[in-house]
Scaffold this motif. Structure first.
Motif, PDB file in Angstrom:
ATOM      1  N   ILE B  50       0.858  -1.182   0.000  1.00  0.00           N
ATOM      2  CA  ILE B  50       0.000   0.000   0.000  1.00  0.00           C
ATOM      3  C   ILE B  50       0.897   1.235   0.000  1.00  0.00           C
ATOM      4  N   ILE B  51       0.726   2.088  -1.000  1.00  0.00           N
ATOM      5  CA  ILE B  51       1.499   3.325  -1.025  1.00  0.00           C
ATOM      6  C   ILE B  51       0.546   4.511  -0.941  1.00  0.00           C
ATOM      7  N   GLY B  52       1.102   5.653  -0.597  1.00  0.00           N
ATOM      8  CA  GLY B  52       0.280   6.845  -0.487  1.00  0.00           C
ATOM      9  C   GLY B  52       0.943   7.854   0.417  1.00  0.00           C
ATOM     10  N   PRO B 215      -0.518 -14.587   2.566  1.00  0.00           N
ATOM     11  CA  PRO B 215      -0.417 -13.263   1.962  1.00  0.00           C
ATOM     12  C   PRO B 215       0.189 -12.243   2.919  1.00  0.00           C
ATOM     13  N   VAL B 216       0.771 -11.192   2.347  1.00  0.00           N
ATOM     14  CA  VAL B 216       1.372 -10.117   3.138  1.00  0.00           C
ATOM     15  C   VAL B 216       0.766  -8.793   2.686  1.00  0.00           C
ATOM     16  N   ILE B 217       0.464  -7.930   3.642  1.00  0.00           N
ATOM     17  CA  ILE B 217       0.069  -6.560   3.298  1.00  0.00           C
ATOM     18  C   ILE B 217       1.063  -5.620   3.980  1.00  0.00           C
ATOM     19  N   VAL B 218       1.735  -4.824   3.185  1.00  0.00           N
ATOM     20  CA  VAL B 218       2.745  -3.922   3.729  1.00  0.00           C
ATOM     21  C   VAL B 218       2.367  -2.509   3.337  1.00  0.00           C
ATOM     22  N   ASN B 219       2.386  -1.586   4.283  1.00  0.00           N
ATOM     23  CA  ASN B 219       2.305  -0.225   3.800  1.00  0.00           C
ATOM     24  C   ASN B 219       3.662   0.442   3.944  1.00  0.00           C
ATOM     25  N   ILE B 220       3.960   1.267   2.979  1.00  0.00           N
ATOM     26  CA  ILE B 220       5.331   1.717   2.823  1.00  0.00           C
ATOM     27  C   ILE B 220       5.271   3.075   2.149  1.00  0.00           C
ATOM     28  N   HIS B 221       6.220   3.965   2.474  1.00  0.00           N
ATOM     29  CA  HIS B 221       6.174   5.234   1.747  1.00  0.00           C
ATOM     30  C   HIS B 221       7.254   5.319   0.658  1.00  0.00           C
ATOM     31  N   ASP B 222       8.159   4.318   0.654  1.00  0.00           N
ATOM     32  CA  ASP B 222       9.198   4.286  -0.370  1.00  0.00           C
ATOM     33  C   ASP B 222       8.650   3.552  -1.599  1.00  0.00           C
ATOM     34  N   ILE B 258      -1.997   9.784  -6.936  1.00  0.00           N
ATOM     35  CA  ILE B 258      -1.870   9.325  -5.548  1.00  0.00           C
ATOM     36  C   ILE B 258      -1.263  10.424  -4.675  1.00  0.00           C
ATOM     37  N   TYR B 259      -0.141  10.961  -5.132  1.00  0.00           N
ATOM     38  CA  TYR B 259       0.596  11.919  -4.288  1.00  0.00           C
ATOM     39  C   TYR B 259       0.266  13.372  -4.606  1.00  0.00           C
ATOM     40  N   GLY B 260      -0.357  13.610  -5.781  1.00  0.00           N
ATOM     41  CA  GLY B 260      -0.693  14.983  -6.155  1.00  0.00           C
ATOM     42  C   GLY B 260       0.510  15.704  -6.717  1.00  0.00           C
ATOM     43  N   GLY B 261       0.253  16.719  -7.533  1.00  0.00           N
ATOM     44  CA  GLY B 261       1.342  17.523  -8.095  1.00  0.00           C
ATOM     45  C   GLY B 261       2.164  16.720  -9.074  1.00  0.00           C
ATOM     46  N   GLY B 262       3.247  17.293  -9.600  1.00  0.00           N
ATOM     47  CA  GLY B 262       4.043  16.561 -10.559  1.00  0.00           C
ATOM     48  C   GLY B 262       5.516  16.857 -10.444  1.00  0.00           C
TER      49      GLY B 262
END
Lengths: 268, 265
Positions: B50-52, B215-222, B258-262
């Motif tokens: 999961i990213i965001g 199964p694995v659920i990982v949230n990560i910001h990288d 997802i993150y907005g902007g560019g």
């Protein structure tokens, strides 16, 4: 323009209102001290000959009657230590559940938190001597009343500090253990206890140290220990025996202090 | 069945899907939802990342699954049973089957490494035995084997607070695996680690999940790290899922949504 600037730049620590309040507080303090002194009725004659009386007292105390130590002091001294130790142990057992109830992160009920805090405050607000008087009335004079007095006075102290230590624990490990499906008691034993253990033993030793000193005077109200010997000697004006008792208490307190310092260094 | 959609597999008699989330909402303060109507199905294998952006509810979502955070509404169906409605005992029994790895490792610092691993068995062992440190011999042996497997075999009796970050996270993963979980959750498991250790930790989780076949659920910001290990990427923005697909299909346009902007790309 320039005059307003200089007015703005004038530095005053307090506003006029604050200065007025401070003046009132000062006056009230002076009044309170004056009233107290008048109420205590210091008799100047007694005050003047105090040094003379002190020298006289020291003469009566010295030399201490060391013969008296094996006759009555030794046993009483041991009893004092027993009262202090048993009282502390009892207090630890009673204080842990109350402390856990008082800790808001363990017990999530405000009512129970307040109830526990009420118990802790009541325990602390009554002096050991008063607790001793109560228990002497219930159980009769002797070491039993003294032990309970020490225990009940200590619950508040130990419980309050223990609850604070519990509230300062990190939530992370607790959350991790809850996430493994651990039952509440396991979380207490494996999550909270390792975190509060050093604080707990430190509090226990500190309280024992205090209790050795407090249990020395419980005998004055008949709750056993060396205070009984002190009381008897005082009432019969055996000042040399009083000196022996006081020296013994002093020695024990010093020894307790040394022991506690040693042990604390080992466990922390 | 009145709810045929809830879990069609279960209706067909197959083993229920490990995790199905239906209409999950969470708001910490009324009127300010952190999660809005999350629907998510997790199949019996696979590494879901999961990213965001920060504060978008990734961590809340993960924590709603084992109810470390109480959902406001919706269903979290773990092996077909709704976690949200479970009573205390059933929730506890369900949590045993869901391993969790944390950003700050969350080890009990003053306990030894081996005892931290055994803490993974607390859900199965009676409190009394846990207190007396009388864990079943099979658990003890499993713990030592696992400690070897994560490469910390010689640190069993070290106190957890003497370990480095990477070592601690290995212990954290081993503790989760001790639970014999059917699902592994990881909340920012690499955020406190250096890049090399982060990769090792991700590899370890992939391997462990492979062995357990879970199964694995990982949230990560990288994002790069997430993409490298993911079989499936979930992109979240403002409490909603805005991307769900394989890492290969994730384009810059998706990342922008997802993150907005560019400018940052």
């Amino acid at each position: 323009m320039s005059s307003t600037a200089s007015v703005q730049r004038r530095f005053q620590r307090f506003t006029p209102r604050q200065r007025f309040v401070r003046w009132v507080v000062l006056m009230l303090s002076v009044a309170a001290i004056t009233v107290s002194i008048r109420h205590v009725e210091v008799i100047p004659e007694f005050l003047y000959d105090a040094p003379e009386q002190l020298v006289d007292l020291l003469n009566r105390l010295w030399p201490p009657d060391l013969e008296y130590y094996p006759i009555a002091v030794h046993e009483a001294l041991l009893e004092t230590l027993h009262i202090a130790t048993l009282g502390t142990v009892l207090a630890l057992f009673l204080a842990v559940p109350v402390g856990l109830l008082a800790a808001r992160n363990v017990t999530r009920s405000t009512t129970l938190n307040w109830l526990a805090k009420l118990i802790l405050v009541s325990s602390r607000s009554v002096n050991s001597l008063v607790w001793a008087l109560l228990f002497v009335a219930v159980f009769g004079p002797g070491a039993m009343a003294g032990t309970l007095a020490i225990a009940f006075r200590s619950i508040g102290f130990v419980g309050k500090l223990f609850a604070e230590a519990v509230e300062e624990t990190q939530v992370g490990p607790i959350e991790a253990l809850r996430a493994t499906g651990a039952p509440r008691f396991s979380v207490l034993v494996k999550g909270y206890w390792p975190q509060v253990k050093p604080a707990f033993w430190s509090i226990a030793l500190f309280r024992w140290d205090i209790n050795v000193r407090e249990s020395a005077v419980l005998g004055l109200v008949g709750a056993g220990g060396i205070g009984v010997a002190l009381d008897a000697s005082l009432n019969l004006f055996y000042w040399d025996r009083v000196a022996t008792v006081l020296l013994s208490i002093f020695a024990v307190v010093i020894l307790a202090e040394l022991a506690v310092t040693q042990i604390r260094q080992r466990i922390i | 069945m009145t709810l045929p959609e809830a879990d069609p597999q279960a209706a067909r008699g197959d083993p229920p899907r490990p995790l199905a989330i239906r209409g999950l909402c969470k708001s910490y303060t009324r009127g300010k939802p952190v999660l809005t109507e999350i629907d998510l199905d997790i199949e019996s294998r696979g590494f879901t990342v999961i990213i965001g952006p920060s504060g978008t509810g990734k961590s809340t979502l993960i924590r709603c699954i084992n109810r470390l955070v109480e959902p406001t509404s919706g269903q979290v169906l773990f092996e077909g049973r709704d976690v949200v409605r479970m009573g205390r005992t059933e929730l506890r029994h369900t949590r045993r089957r869901i391993g969790m790895v944390f950003q700050e490792y969350n080890l009990v610092e003053r306990l030894s490494v081996i005892e931290n691993l055994l803490c993974g068995r607390l859900g199965y062992v009676s409190p009394w035995r846990a207190w007396l440190r009388r864990f079943p011999q099979s658990d003890v042996e499993h713990a030592f084997t696992l400690l070897e497997a994560v490469g910390l075999g010689d640190l069993a009796y070290q106190r957890a607070d003497s370990l480095s970050g990477g070592q601690r996270q290995r212990v954290g993963i081993a503790r989760a695996v001790m639970q014999s979980p059917r699902l592994l959750l990881a909340d920012e498991p690499t955020s406190s680690l250096d890049p090399k250790t982060s990769v090792e930790i991700m590899e370890l989780m992939v391997n462990m999940a492979g062995e357990l076949e879970i199964p694995v659920i990982v949230n990560i910001h990288d994002v790069a790290l997430g993409r490298r290990f993911a079989d499936r990427v979930i992109g979240m923005s403002e409490g909603r899922i805005v991307y769900d697909g394989p890492p290969g299909d994730l384009t810059d346009a998706h990342l922008n949504s997802i993150y907005g902007g560019g400018g940052w790309l």
